[in-house]
Design a protein around this motif. Sequence first.
Motif, PDB file in Angstrom:
ATOM      1  N   LEU A  87       0.803  -2.572  -8.151  1.00  0.00           N
ATOM      2  CA  LEU A  87       0.095  -1.637  -7.165  1.00  0.00           C
ATOM      3  C   LEU A  87       1.228  -0.969  -6.476  1.00  0.00           C
ATOM      4  O   LEU A  87       1.159   0.377  -6.413  1.00  0.00           O
ATOM      5  CB  LEU A  87      -0.832  -2.173  -6.398  1.00  0.00           C
ATOM      6  CG  LEU A  87      -2.258  -2.380  -6.857  1.00  0.00           C
ATOM      7  CD1 LEU A  87      -2.275  -3.350  -8.013  1.00  0.00           C
ATOM      8  CD2 LEU A  87      -3.131  -3.049  -5.751  1.00  0.00           C
ATOM      9  N   VAL A  88       2.286  -1.998  -6.070  1.00  0.00           N
ATOM     10  CA  VAL A  88       3.224  -1.280  -5.173  1.00  0.00           C
ATOM     11  C   VAL A  88       4.203  -0.262  -5.901  1.00  0.00           C
ATOM     12  O   VAL A  88       4.648   0.669  -5.477  1.00  0.00           O
ATOM     13  CB  VAL A  88       4.138  -2.313  -4.463  1.00  0.00           C
ATOM     14  CG1 VAL A  88       5.351  -1.777  -3.584  1.00  0.00           C
ATOM     15  CG2 VAL A  88       3.224  -3.157  -3.122  1.00  0.00           C
ATOM     16  N   GLU A 108       1.293  -6.719   4.498  1.00  0.00           N
ATOM     17  CA  GLU A 108       2.666  -6.232   4.838  1.00  0.00           C
ATOM     18  C   GLU A 108       3.410  -7.441   4.052  1.00  0.00           C
ATOM     19  O   GLU A 108       4.528  -7.024   3.447  1.00  0.00           O
ATOM     20  CB  GLU A 108       3.029  -6.259   6.237  1.00  0.00           C
ATOM     21  CG  GLU A 108       4.246  -5.520   6.344  1.00  0.00           C
ATOM     22  CD  GLU A 108       4.491  -4.937   7.926  1.00  0.00           C
ATOM     23  OE1 GLU A 108       5.507  -5.722   8.574  1.00  0.00           O
ATOM     24  OE2 GLU A 108       3.984  -4.171   8.267  1.00  0.00           O
ATOM     25  N   SER A 109       2.980  -8.584   4.146  1.00  0.00           N
ATOM     26  CA  SER A 109       3.846  -9.727   3.442  1.00  0.00           C
ATOM     27  C   SER A 109       3.761  -9.501   1.942  1.00  0.00           C
ATOM     28  O   SER A 109       4.889  -9.774   1.295  1.00  0.00           O
ATOM     29  CB  SER A 109       3.329 -11.040   3.665  1.00  0.00           C
ATOM     30  OG  SER A 109       3.186 -11.301   5.184  1.00  0.00           O
ATOM     31  N   VAL A 110       2.545  -8.886   1.424  1.00  0.00           N
ATOM     32  CA  VAL A 110       2.516  -8.712   0.122  1.00  0.00           C
ATOM     33  C   VAL A 110       3.388  -7.699  -0.324  1.00  0.00           C
ATOM     34  O   VAL A 110       3.884  -7.770  -1.460  1.00  0.00           O
ATOM     35  CB  VAL A 110       0.904  -8.505  -0.287  1.00  0.00           C
ATOM     36  CG1 VAL A 110       0.618  -8.006  -1.739  1.00  0.00           C
ATOM     37  CG2 VAL A 110      -0.149  -9.594   0.211  1.00  0.00           C
ATOM     38  N   LEU A 157       8.334  -5.741  -2.992  1.00  0.00           N
ATOM     39  CA  LEU A 157       9.687  -4.979  -2.981  1.00  0.00           C
ATOM     40  C   LEU A 157      10.752  -5.863  -3.397  1.00  0.00           C
ATOM     41  O   LEU A 157      11.731  -5.488  -4.108  1.00  0.00           O
ATOM     42  CB  LEU A 157       9.766  -4.431  -1.494  1.00  0.00           C
ATOM     43  CG  LEU A 157       8.960  -3.296  -1.216  1.00  0.00           C
ATOM     44  CD1 LEU A 157       9.443  -2.820   0.416  1.00  0.00           C
ATOM     45  CD2 LEU A 157       8.941  -2.168  -2.096  1.00  0.00           C
ATOM     46  N   ARG A 158      10.603  -7.099  -3.142  1.00  0.00           N
ATOM     47  CA  ARG A 158      11.614  -8.113  -3.583  1.00  0.00           C
ATOM     48  C   ARG A 158      11.634  -8.529  -4.998  1.00  0.00           C
ATOM     49  O   ARG A 158      12.673  -8.578  -5.806  1.00  0.00           O
ATOM     50  CB  ARG A 158      11.366  -9.727  -2.698  1.00  0.00           C
ATOM     51  CG  ARG A 158      12.474 -10.565  -3.204  1.00  0.00           C
ATOM     52  CD  ARG A 158      12.320 -11.998  -2.330  1.00  0.00           C
ATOM     53  NE  ARG A 158      11.000 -12.236  -2.309  1.00  0.00           N
ATOM     54  CZ  ARG A 158      10.699 -13.354  -3.440  1.00  0.00           C
ATOM     55  NH1 ARG A 158      11.515 -13.735  -4.242  1.00  0.00           N
ATOM     56  NH2 ARG A 158       9.614 -13.839  -3.418  1.00  0.00           N
ATOM     57  N   ILE A 159      10.513  -8.758  -5.522  1.00  0.00           N
ATOM     58  CA  ILE A 159      10.215  -8.624  -6.960  1.00  0.00           C
ATOM     59  C   ILE A 159      10.959  -7.561  -7.696  1.00  0.00           C
ATOM     60  O   ILE A 159      11.446  -7.552  -8.870  1.00  0.00           O
ATOM     61  CB  ILE A 159       8.744  -9.117  -7.518  1.00  0.00           C
ATOM     62  CG1 ILE A 159       8.512 -10.235  -6.824  1.00  0.00           C
ATOM     63  CG2 ILE A 159       8.666  -9.133  -8.834  1.00  0.00           C
ATOM     64  CD1 ILE A 159       9.247 -11.505  -7.252  1.00  0.00           C
ATOM     65  N   ASN A 205      16.841  -1.152  -6.375  1.00  0.00           N
ATOM     66  CA  ASN A 205      15.976  -0.050  -6.690  1.00  0.00           C
ATOM     67  C   ASN A 205      15.334   0.591  -5.586  1.00  0.00           C
ATOM     68  O   ASN A 205      14.712   1.564  -5.728  1.00  0.00           O
ATOM     69  CB  ASN A 205      14.953  -0.680  -7.563  1.00  0.00           C
ATOM     70  CG  ASN A 205      15.370  -1.332  -9.174  1.00  0.00           C
ATOM     71  OD1 ASN A 205      16.438  -0.908  -9.418  1.00  0.00           O
ATOM     72  ND2 ASN A 205      14.846  -2.265  -9.786  1.00  0.00           N
ATOM     73  N   ILE A 206      15.179  -0.197  -4.555  1.00  0.00           N
ATOM     74  CA  ILE A 206      14.342   0.367  -3.427  1.00  0.00           C
ATOM     75  C   ILE A 206      15.127   0.482  -2.218  1.00  0.00           C
ATOM     76  O   ILE A 206      16.122  -0.511  -1.981  1.00  0.00           O
ATOM     77  CB  ILE A 206      13.119  -0.620  -3.101  1.00  0.00           C
ATOM     78  CG1 ILE A 206      12.352  -0.927  -4.276  1.00  0.00           C
ATOM     79  CG2 ILE A 206      12.055   0.007  -2.158  1.00  0.00           C
ATOM     80  CD1 ILE A 206      11.508  -0.111  -5.127  1.00  0.00           C
ATOM     81  N   ILE A 207      14.735   1.663  -1.563  1.00  0.00           N
ATOM     82  CA  ILE A 207      15.624   1.754  -0.025  1.00  0.00           C
ATOM     83  C   ILE A 207      14.306   2.141   0.854  1.00  0.00           C
ATOM     84  O   ILE A 207      13.369   2.631   0.817  1.00  0.00           O
ATOM     85  CB  ILE A 207      16.221   3.171  -0.400  1.00  0.00           C
ATOM     86  CG1 ILE A 207      17.702   2.955  -1.128  1.00  0.00           C
ATOM     87  CG2 ILE A 207      16.813   3.570   1.038  1.00  0.00           C
ATOM     88  CD1 ILE A 207      18.357   4.269  -1.340  1.00  0.00           C
TER      89      ILE A 207
END
Length: 1411
Positions: free
Chosen positions: A1065-1066, A1111-1113, A1118-1120, A1126-1128
């Motif tokens: 989803l993210v 928010e934890s999800v 983002l960590r995975i 890859n993410i900023i």
Amino acid sequence: MSASPDPSTTPTIRVEEPEATIENEPLSSPQVPLSPSQNELGTEDQQDTEVDLVKEDSYEAPAVEDIPENTSAGSEDTAIPLSTVDEIDNSQRASMNESPLSTSMADFYRGKSILLTGSTGFLGKSILWKLVDSFGAEIDKIYLLIRYGNNKRKIGGPHERLQSEILNNPAFTSLRRKIGANKFDTIIKTKVIPVACDLISPELSISPEDRSSIISNVNVVIHCAASMDHDERLDLSLETNTLGTLRLMDLADDCEKMQAFVHVSSAYVNSNLPDGEVQELVYPAGLEDPETLLKEIVSLELMDIPKMTQRILANYPNTHLFTKALTEQLILKRADINRADEAQGGKSQWPIAIVRPTQLAAGITEPLAGWADGLTGANGTILLSGRGFQILQPNQGDSIADIVPVDYVTRIILGVASKIQVPGTEFLLPYAYGNRNSGEQQDIFPHIYQVTAAPLNPINWREVYDGIQEYWMRTTSVVLPKSQDYFVSNKAMFKARFFMKYQLSNSFATVANAVVTGDNKSLNTIAKMTSYATKILEANQPFIKRTWAFSNGNLWEIQRHLATETAFNVDAFGEMDWHSYIEHYNHGMHLYVAQESQGLRSISAPPGWDCATHTKMIGFQSLAIDKQVESILFSSTDIEKRSQRMLAQVILSLESTDRPRDRRMDDEWVADFDTSLDDWCHDDSEVLKDGTTISERGKELGRWRAHIGDNDDIVKVIVLNDSRVGNSIKQITESSGVPQQTVVGEATKLFQRMKERTQLAYVWFAGHFLHLLLQKLFENVHIREADVAILKRAIAGKKVVYVPTSKSLVDNLVVWYLTLRYKLPVPAIACDEALGLLGPISDVLRIMGTFFIKRNPESRSPLNNAVTAAYAQVMLREHGALSFMLEKARSRSGKFQKAYDDGLVGMVLEAALEKNQENSNAELSPTSPLTPIPSEKILDQDVAFVPINIVYESVPELSVLIDQVLDQHPTTNTNTLSVPLLVTKPSAALAGRHKESEHHHNGKYGRVFVNIGECVSVQEIAENAKVQKSAAFDTSKGLSSLSERVVKAIQRGQRESVAISPVSLVAAILLYGRANNGISLGCVKDHMEWIRTELKERDVYVDWQDGEDIESVIFYSLRILDGHKNIIIEDKRVSDKSIIRVVDHADNVLAVSYSANQLLDYLLPDSLFSIVYLSFPSKTVPQQKLLERFQFLTKLFRLEFDFTWDEEQMFDELLKRFQDKEIITKVEGQNDVYNRAVNSESDEAEHEKICLLASLLYPTLDSYWITICSLSALEDLPYIPRKLAPILTQWIATHLISGRRTSYREVLSTELSGYAVDAFLALGYINQVHCKEKLTPDAQILLLELGIVTNEDLLTAATIEQEVKDDGASEIENLPISESQQVRLQPIYINVSFRKPLILQAKRLNVFRKH
């Protein structure tokens, strides 16, 4: 000089912050209560003294003295005997079945005003959250008494502290999303009133305006605040806990509408009592009259306070519990005085209740699952024990852990406030002594409620510790002993062993790291933690051997009162899953209190699921795969180091399958591998001789019960005597004249190269090694418990073929491991020969019983095909289980793939339905697992295909897969027509690629979900298809009709067994945000909740539990997704306004899209319809036009996504769905004409959802468009080599990206362009011919002399004149131009389409890209 205030004026005395909650609860009870010194509900300043693992603060904890065993009784005229209390308790329990009070909680709190103290503490926050969540706008006002901040962490006035300490807490940010931002903000602005207050000041330092408002409006007072410093000086503790409560009662006396006063105390206020039952009564303090004692203490000089303190500590462990006990005595005195005033015509008595919780713990589901705040209650024990400190004592394991979830206590307190009533002037004070001569039954008042874990079926501390040990060892580098080593009888030996083996090593590692990195903050934190842990340990000592049992008759009565309240019912708490709760609790401490990482999720398996690598299912624990054999040559440390080296080697081979192996590493691997196998073969610890292997697992392990070579000769004879092998040998001999013995020898070589080589000890070693490997790679390997049970029933008495989806090299490892874990038939695995050349991972596959075959039927000779089929039949019969893939290779994009026609399914069907292997003359060994082969030609034993859909949040070889779809790797030894001679390959700079660093992953690739579909029975399929035996059945020439039925059923089962990770989803949302150069965190949350709702409505499981912080999800996702590369996230201080974007490099984008593509399996129709919806510029559109465009896209993408639904039927369903959401509405008076009701101006939020759905397919659409643009060269060229098309497309895509003609880096994927070519071939836009059909013999000879092979396919343009003409006219009507322009354009457009159909198709696709 007097050091204490005058009792009449009660001058201000400095004390710790009162805004806490209740006092500390000891670590054990009811049987073994420990010191309450560290277990209170923490005030604000007490939280300042807690160990914060992130912030630098000073921490202090109390030292507790021993409790004397003696107690003394006082006298009170209105006291009641204990026997009367017993009778009341029994009557209360008997009344549990009576109907509850008629007034509901909502009715009681509607229009009420509540005054709450301690709102910045643990319990106070929970109560405020529940009030806002359950009653919200129904409540009149909520007054929060908050003190001005006076240190670096607690700064500002009440309004600032309300925002920073309460509203910014994850509990309230999640509540804001739950009920809606506007509604929440309105409630906070209009209902919640922060009031400046100080309990130690006269009149509480409340301003006249605030006091007037409180007096006029307040109906309920809930007093949670207390000073939490148990070492605090006597007079200061008294000032806050006792005098502060009396001042608050003075304020309640003035309130005009008082209906309830609830004072939160502690279950351990009677710690001066001997072991035994503690009633819901107030016990004597063992000192003089409480009022006299209060006046005496208040009037003490500073020099006299130590002497009085020693006198008090003779009866109480610390000043804190003494002042709380004294407060209860004085509350009863106040009630008695109020009764006398009422009897004389004064103000009526208002209801009073005292609530005594034991150890407060994290919430079960509210405000969030595992939510905790500070180190109060049991929080300190959980966190510090997880950090390696010996908080729990070695003889405490079997004591009941009397901890109560904060949401349970909150419901009880609010229920108490709504239930308590004034008994008038005729009542008994709840003293635990004295006599009562009245013959009439009288009410007891004030009411006392002892909130313990008794109604919750509590567990002991050993079980709590097991949860602590499992969580912290799985999520951190800390090393903790197992409970059997922790809880021992010899305390002295344990302390030395624990310190040397665990605490010392953990401390050395942490300190060494801090010293090396120069991290002074970490060193300070270590010192603070050590100091705090020491004080907690000291405080517990006096209570280790104490045993109390708390009566709770009144508690049961409140639970009866709440039974009909949906939002307040506590019955479910009695059935809580304690193991899951403890895991959530540890996670909550790690996330909300320690605040070490935003990327944390609970390790607890979702309800109904089991984690295979840490199974909790009874009967599948403590197997041989969970143990390590001992060795006479190597120590346990040596074995551990060897295992870690081997794990690192295998993980490296998974992550970099395309990199050359290092010779030194290969030698090291071989040595470690051989040594490990030798250890397991000798089994010095007798792990494999515990009766759980051969005797209980024989049927599941098949021929592996025997040693290597025991049955090889028999198997070889059976294979060579197979009718298919015999026919092939005969055919070769007759056609080529080769001697039969030579052909038989070749067949024998094929058998020897193909056969599996393993044995029982190797199997168990492989299982144990996979256990360690999967734990290293993944946080969890989840499987539904029901799936395991259903599968066992479905395959009973049948042969089994496991068919997992092909997404990773780990697929076979996961399936094979699960069969060992859950005692299913263990399969022999059929793999392509290419997988036998991958180094360590190939060696592991071999000892798992893998046999390597040529999967490409074109590369298999007839003899090879026959031997493969014969050997597969033997393996299926001997083991009863096989495993193989339907797909040709791993998915490079995360999508489902079509089946590959390799003939394996046909071989299984042939083995089941035909008789090809007669009983051989060779006698079977007595120990051979081979069974006699039946002579009948019927299906004696059914074969069940098991569809398995494995969902990964990330795969270890993702970087390799991305490299493969971004780059072509031509063979360097020969020139082929597939190498472009005139076209330069796109450079990394032009494509925007970001080369991966050499830093390897830390071994964590998130979660794995193993979904098992409905088993496919060959017998049922055969009966339904009325299959008859056919002599012409030949698996080497493709799938038969029966095979096609089976394959479709398997793939349907795979797709229907679903689980979606929030990582997908993210990923999809972040890729959608590229259009605006990023997306805010708040928008990510909104879109996630919407997609989750959409999927749940379609019965698609989403791994996102209720009560889990969104928010934890997100940060976990983002960590995975490899957030460091890859993410900023643009803002340093993360908020809902923070912009998140994907780094715009090709490999980064493709890594994120790999996860996002999993959504397409379930939202593809919606995405197609959304693209069609957005492709029209006009507001109205005929239904026929919608259908035509929808059909065009479905035909275009059918080959890639391999869907089977009917186009028109799906269109009707989607049209209705969009109508139900009022996205499309019918135009009045016009049949089959619709309004596009939603756009960015009319409904921006709904329009965003449509665009998000469309964005799932826009990259694929762009890739198809670029591919057909590149193929338009065929309008001028006679042909293009097939293998050149993806490279040409990639080259053109590179320049389009540079020119900003497309924003999708996914178009660089050669896999997408390959699918596009296949689609255009299927639609007839282009044709494919063999190279030799177009080249003259002379040209072929010339090319061969130049070293260029001529066996490749060529693409040519197709001629579709009339169809193109009609489509062209149709497309002109859909162009966003006027009718007159359409008329002028039509002759030219049709002429172009007649001559150049590929250009026309590019224009058609471009219509959908206009959004």
